[in-house]
Design a protein around this motif. Sequence first.
Motif, PDB file in Angstrom:
ATOM      1  N   LEU A  66       1.004  -1.052  -0.056  1.00  0.00           N
ATOM      2  CA  LEU A  66      -0.059  -0.085  -0.019  1.00  0.00           C
ATOM      3  C   LEU A  66       1.179   1.225  -0.046  1.00  0.00           C
ATOM      4  O   LEU A  66       1.555   1.464   1.039  1.00  0.00           O
ATOM      5  N   ARG A  67       0.880   1.765  -1.051  1.00  0.00           N
ATOM      6  CA  ARG A  67       1.926   2.957  -1.071  1.00  0.00           C
ATOM      7  C   ARG A  67       1.275   4.110  -2.159  1.00  0.00           C
ATOM      8  O   ARG A  67       0.335   4.116  -2.757  1.00  0.00           O
ATOM      9  N   LEU A  68       1.696   5.592  -1.704  1.00  0.00           N
ATOM     10  CA  LEU A  68       1.517   6.438  -2.362  1.00  0.00           C
ATOM     11  C   LEU A  68       2.788   7.265  -2.712  1.00  0.00           C
ATOM     12  O   LEU A  68       3.430   7.644  -1.917  1.00  0.00           O
ATOM     13  N   GLY A  69       2.851   7.293  -4.219  1.00  0.00           N
ATOM     14  CA  GLY A  69       4.376   7.629  -4.652  1.00  0.00           C
ATOM     15  C   GLY A  69       5.320   6.541  -3.980  1.00  0.00           C
ATOM     16  O   GLY A  69       5.453   5.506  -4.089  1.00  0.00           O
ATOM     17  N   LEU A  80      -7.450   5.284   0.911  1.00  0.00           N
ATOM     18  CA  LEU A  80      -7.087   5.437   2.348  1.00  0.00           C
ATOM     19  C   LEU A  80      -6.187   6.880   2.743  1.00  0.00           C
ATOM     20  O   LEU A  80      -6.053   7.390   3.664  1.00  0.00           O
ATOM     21  N   HIS A  81      -5.860   7.373   1.258  1.00  0.00           N
ATOM     22  CA  HIS A  81      -5.055   8.770   1.532  1.00  0.00           C
ATOM     23  C   HIS A  81      -5.734   9.868   1.959  1.00  0.00           C
ATOM     24  O   HIS A  81      -7.099   9.993   1.801  1.00  0.00           O
ATOM     25  N   GLY A  82      -5.489  10.208   3.016  1.00  0.00           N
ATOM     26  CA  GLY A  82      -6.077  11.526   3.893  1.00  0.00           C
ATOM     27  C   GLY A  82      -7.279  10.821   4.696  1.00  0.00           C
ATOM     28  O   GLY A  82      -8.008  11.749   5.295  1.00  0.00           O
ATOM     29  N   HIS A  83      -7.384   9.489   4.817  1.00  0.00           N
ATOM     30  CA  HIS A  83      -8.482   9.039   5.621  1.00  0.00           C
ATOM     31  C   HIS A  83      -7.599   8.723   7.181  1.00  0.00           C
ATOM     32  O   HIS A  83      -6.794   8.015   7.000  1.00  0.00           O
ATOM     33  N   ALA A  84      -7.977   9.008   7.950  1.00  0.00           N
ATOM     34  CA  ALA A  84      -7.343   9.095   9.393  1.00  0.00           C
ATOM     35  C   ALA A  84      -7.907   7.574   9.849  1.00  0.00           C
ATOM     36  O   ALA A  84      -9.267   7.202  10.171  1.00  0.00           O
ATOM     37  N   ALA A  85      -7.161   6.687  10.236  1.00  0.00           N
ATOM     38  CA  ALA A  85      -7.443   5.270  10.433  1.00  0.00           C
ATOM     39  C   ALA A  85      -7.825   5.343  12.045  1.00  0.00           C
ATOM     40  O   ALA A  85      -7.515   6.232  12.625  1.00  0.00           O
TER      41      ALA A  85
END
Length: 286
Positions: A232-235, A272-277
Amino acid sequence: MSQARPHVLVVDAEQRIRDRLADELREGGFDVTCADTGLAAIELVKARRFDLAVADVRAPGMGGPETVAALKALSPDLEILVGATRSSAQAAVECMKSGAYDILEKPYDIEDMKRRLGAAMLRTHLDAIAAVHQASTALVASLARDDFPERAVDLAAKVVYTSAAALSLALDQGAALYQAASGVAVSPALVARLAAQAEGAPAPVRLSADEAPELLCTAEGDRFGAAIAAPLRLGERAFGGLVVLRDERLPAFTSQEEQAIGIFAIELALALHGHAAPRARGPRAA
């Protein structure tokens, strides 16, 4: 660790033809298993999953249309190409009515067969993308839920076969672990260890008990036959992994499943980006 190769089931009564197809297709990037009758092919499909099949319309022991229908009943996603001479054209048409994907004229043109197999794989890939798209739409709709990571795991289970032994999501926010299990529960330590295998990988990493037995065994003695760990990655930033485990008694993962898991992991990372777990808590059995 290995990358998936499409697994083809070849069904033909003639040893010479089976051997030739096995050699040529393996050189073309496929894994190959052979059967000499329709009944033998059915037993093989009961034992494991295949991506594709090439079946002689006149293989002994069972008629071609009956063989195709039986194989599709066992494995609806299996794309079957039927080999037929011009004299058996009517039987080939009946095979198409039973669910075959395409007809190959015998004697086989190997290069044409490879192209047709590639086209069949593309269709299954597009089907997998459609299933992932549906799950991804549900992901976006679930963003506001407090149990979003758990909901994400449940949706991921819908894009792979339900015979997966366990499907887990490991996030680095507070060492949170969310798990949906079918069968045995998997320890957080094992999931974290497998998720770590995907760090730095551009695509899902496939692990098998033959290649990495120490990675697929828990301290309690539970053993698994295979796993796929998708980053799970962003960039360049990796923040977790989606881990799918399969019991050692169950069929190996197909390349379609690996593709679906990889696509879903990308969609999940974006969701999930920007979503607080939520605050970390223990694993949850489905």
